[in-house]
Design an enzyme around this catalytic site. Sequence first.
Site, mmCIF file in Angstrom:
data_model
loop_
_atom_site.group_PDB
_atom_site.id
_atom_site.type_symbol
_atom_site.label_atom_id
_atom_site.label_comp_id
_atom_site.label_asym_id
_atom_site.label_seq_id
_atom_site.Cartn_x
_atom_site.Cartn_y
_atom_site.Cartn_z
ATOM 1 N N TRP A 17 75.426 36.633 -17.856
ATOM 2 C CA TRP A 17 74.122 36.416 -18.483
ATOM 3 C C TRP A 17 74.267 35.935 -19.923
ATOM 4 C CZ3 TRP A 17 71.175 38.106 -22.586
ATOM 5 C CH2 TRP A 17 69.792 37.896 -22.501
ATOM 6 N N ASN B 260 75.733 47.402 -15.803
ATOM 7 C CA ASN B 260 76.099 47.157 -17.201
ATOM 8 C C ASN B 260 76.056 48.436 -18.037
ATOM 9 O OD1 ASN B 260 76.228 44.420 -16.481
ATOM 10 N ND2 ASN B 260 74.088 44.093 -17.025
ATOM 11 N N ARG C 96 66.042 49.578 -15.572
ATOM 12 C CA ARG C 96 67.062 50.174 -16.449
ATOM 13 C C ARG C 96 66.724 50.024 -17.924
ATOM 14 N NH1 ARG C 96 69.216 45.104 -15.096
ATOM 15 N NH2 ARG C 96 70.436 44.093 -16.762
ATOM 16 N N ASP D 271 38.192 61.758 -8.467
ATOM 17 C CA ASP D 271 37.542 61.585 -9.769
ATOM 18 C C ASP D 271 38.025 62.650 -10.746
ATOM 19 O OD1 ASP D 271 35.846 59.304 -9.775
ATOM 20 O OD2 ASP D 271 34.523 60.320 -8.372
ATOM 21 N N TYR E 129 62.249 42.485 -16.192
ATOM 22 C CA TYR E 129 62.329 41.040 -15.985
ATOM 23 C C TYR E 129 60.949 40.401 -15.874
ATOM 24 C CZ TYR E 129 67.350 41.559 -15.092
ATOM 25 O OH TYR E 129 68.687 41.826 -15.220
ATOM 26 N N GLU F 82 40.949 64.227 -10.617
ATOM 27 C CA GLU F 82 41.964 65.118 -10.089
ATOM 28 C C GLU F 82 42.915 64.347 -9.176
ATOM 29 O OE1 GLU F 82 38.437 66.912 -8.516
ATOM 30 O OE2 GLU F 82 38.533 64.735 -8.577
ATOM 31 N N ASN G 116 80.061 39.557 -18.663
ATOM 32 C CA ASN G 116 78.750 39.377 -18.029
ATOM 33 C C ASN G 116 78.282 37.925 -18.135
ATOM 34 O OD1 ASN G 116 76.017 39.435 -17.294
ATOM 35 N ND2 ASN G 116 75.661 41.430 -18.239
ATOM 36 N N ARG H 76 67.229 51.878 -22.863
ATOM 37 C CA ARG H 76 67.493 51.123 -24.089
ATOM 38 C C ARG H 76 66.605 51.660 -25.207
ATOM 39 N NH1 ARG H 76 67.208 45.032 -21.410
ATOM 40 N NH2 ARG H 76 68.895 45.358 -19.877
#
Length: 775
Positions: free
Chosen positions: A121, A406, A291, A506, A237, A508, A119, A295
Amino acid sequence: MEALRVKWARWLTGGERADSVGPEPEAASRIEQLTDQARSCWESMETDANRTCLWSDAASVTDSGALTTNYGRLFQMAIAFKTAGSQLEGCAALERDIRDGLDWMLANRYNRDVAAYSNWWHWEIGAPLALTDTVLLMREHLSKGQIAAYMDAVDRFAPDPETYLVSRWPAKPSTGANRVWICKVIAIRSIILEDEAMLRKVRDALSPLFAYADAGDGFYPDGSFIQHDSHPYTGGYGKSLLAELVPLLHLLEGTDYEVNDPHKPRMYDWVYQAFAPLMFRGSLMDMASGREVSRDATQNHESGHTVIGAVLALSAFAPQPHADRLKRMAKAWILADTAKPFQRHASLYLIGLASELLRDERIEPQEEQAAYKLYAHMDRAVYRRPGFALGISMYSKRVSTYESINGEHLHGWYTAHGHTSLYDGDLTQYADGYWPTVDPYRLAGTTVTNKHRAAGFGHRFLSGESWVGGVELLGRYGTAGMMLEDYPAEEGRAPLRARKSWFLFDGEAVALGTDISAEEPVQVETVVDNRKLNAEGANRLIVNGERMASSTGWSGELAADWMHLEGNAAGTGIGYYFPEAAAVQAKRERRTGRWSDIGSGPSQDLARHYISFGLNHGSAPNGARYAYVLLPGAGAAETERYARCPKVKIVAHSSAVHAVSHGPSGIVGANFWTDDTATAGCLTCTGKAAVMVRTDADTIEIAVSDPTHENDGAIVLEIAVEAGDIIEADPRIEAVRLQPTVLLKFHAGDARGGTSVIRLRRAAAGDIDGTARAE
């Protein structure tokens, strides 16, 4: 440059602020906690001269996540080494092992010559974020040659603040949170190396973040935040962007590298419009977290605390009146989160800010407000009243169903199929093992089939439908709706389709559905609710005044006019009212699951109790429909009274229009589904639109939107009331006539799903549905 280094080290360790708050229990506990974390990393670290890794569980040379793990642990060790009051502060042996660990990583894992894998990143963001912070903290204990070599590796993978290198692929412009992360890496690197020219590049690269997006990634004027082209990500993000950007701006403030973009004050609008509506008592609603819900370490409270920290930090250097407004919000969230106290896991710097804020009697915590917020650019809506917040999650041809990359969010198939999430005083309803254990095929509010879905199936799916959105009125009321087009069916058959609406008044929330059809021989149902129960799973359920069985495994078909479910905390019961005859499929169950089932988290078994209520539309339905009303926070007696004398009336429930009126407020809401002319009570509309009208003795307020974002012409709206004159009007609304009926044209061309409003003075008495109303 030295001043910048000192300032950033203070942000990381608390610095002098850590000394000032040291005696407080929260700070002392946090220092002990970070010391224990560092000691655990240190004790498990390989230190032998012939070692082949630093940590045996992060030894991979094919998974780049190991890079971030290794540098992250060295950073934890450096934090304890530099934190005043830590038992490891200034420890010579720890200093040696941190330095040796950095050298080992340079020689064996992260350098200019190594070929990137896995990856991107971790190469460009994750690893260098931890590495640069560690080097800054340890700078006086490292040689100039070591520092230069470490930063040379950073330059290899993060050479430019404006682009992704993406390791082995051509560079491309960075966006959103990724740009902030890359800018932060390069900013800290430049402060370490005293590289003024690169700091100026960082300053200039941050400015585009303040421009509103009109497509793709970034913040939108209505508060929507998109990342990865079509995914709502405020709680993922988006929160990372805010949390990383604020301290970076604060760091550069007052220097030649300060960001002075004229749009920088939009940060405050981000907080007010993008984040605040999604925050509930310290947590951030899952429907905008992508996603990250899969986690275990970053559930909704952790995400909310990231926002709280950013807001606290922003309030420390914001001008008035923003500073006090931000502090009121942060104070309310901190005090309200009794499930996971903010100061238990915050940094020492933020603990200091929070402690000061809580002691400041001048700052009153912001009270919970009645509000309705539509995020037209990310197909989300939030309905709030004191005591609860209801989220509605949808998708369209503009916004994807969900993201699963991922190996994460593997069961997110139906998280945008009209999923309704109710947050109330049960602060762990959507935390504490919810996502691994809830039935992912039966999420509240959704209309779904019983088809088996493989892990990650259908992620990034865009439907062919544009009618998804709604309208806001007075900031308190609204409608939401979606033309649901499910994932493609097999054998060339049409997929499940439905028209789904919500009307928020209000206390509902009215849910209507029509045209529920599927050509495949699959069972279809609409899930009214699916709630996590108490530890015994025995929450009381009352149906039409009769108490149902509370044993796990119980199920049954209920002929219900109304139901009431006991909550897990005081004031968290829920009432359900069915305006039309309903056969409710109810089921209590004990469900097990593991975080590893939906992501890369722990593999330990978890067990939780649930109760679900569904409306079965049968196999391959053709034109099925439903109607129900949610009454959050209502008691059993209150629900029964409501069912006997409902405040809402279904005005239209057809393929052409869904409409509901609310007597006490004088409001009617309508979702018009077609371009043909359709009538609902006193409303007649030509064109696809969402409309809300409120009348009282003096005024008529009309709100209209184009949920398709596609109408370049005019939507024609007629209201069977008589008006005197115009009080104020959005320029997109043309008043053709005011008597004997109000006739309007809404020119929706540039509205992009947003609401336009016209206020008229009343000419004659009369209720919105044409009947006289007692004054």
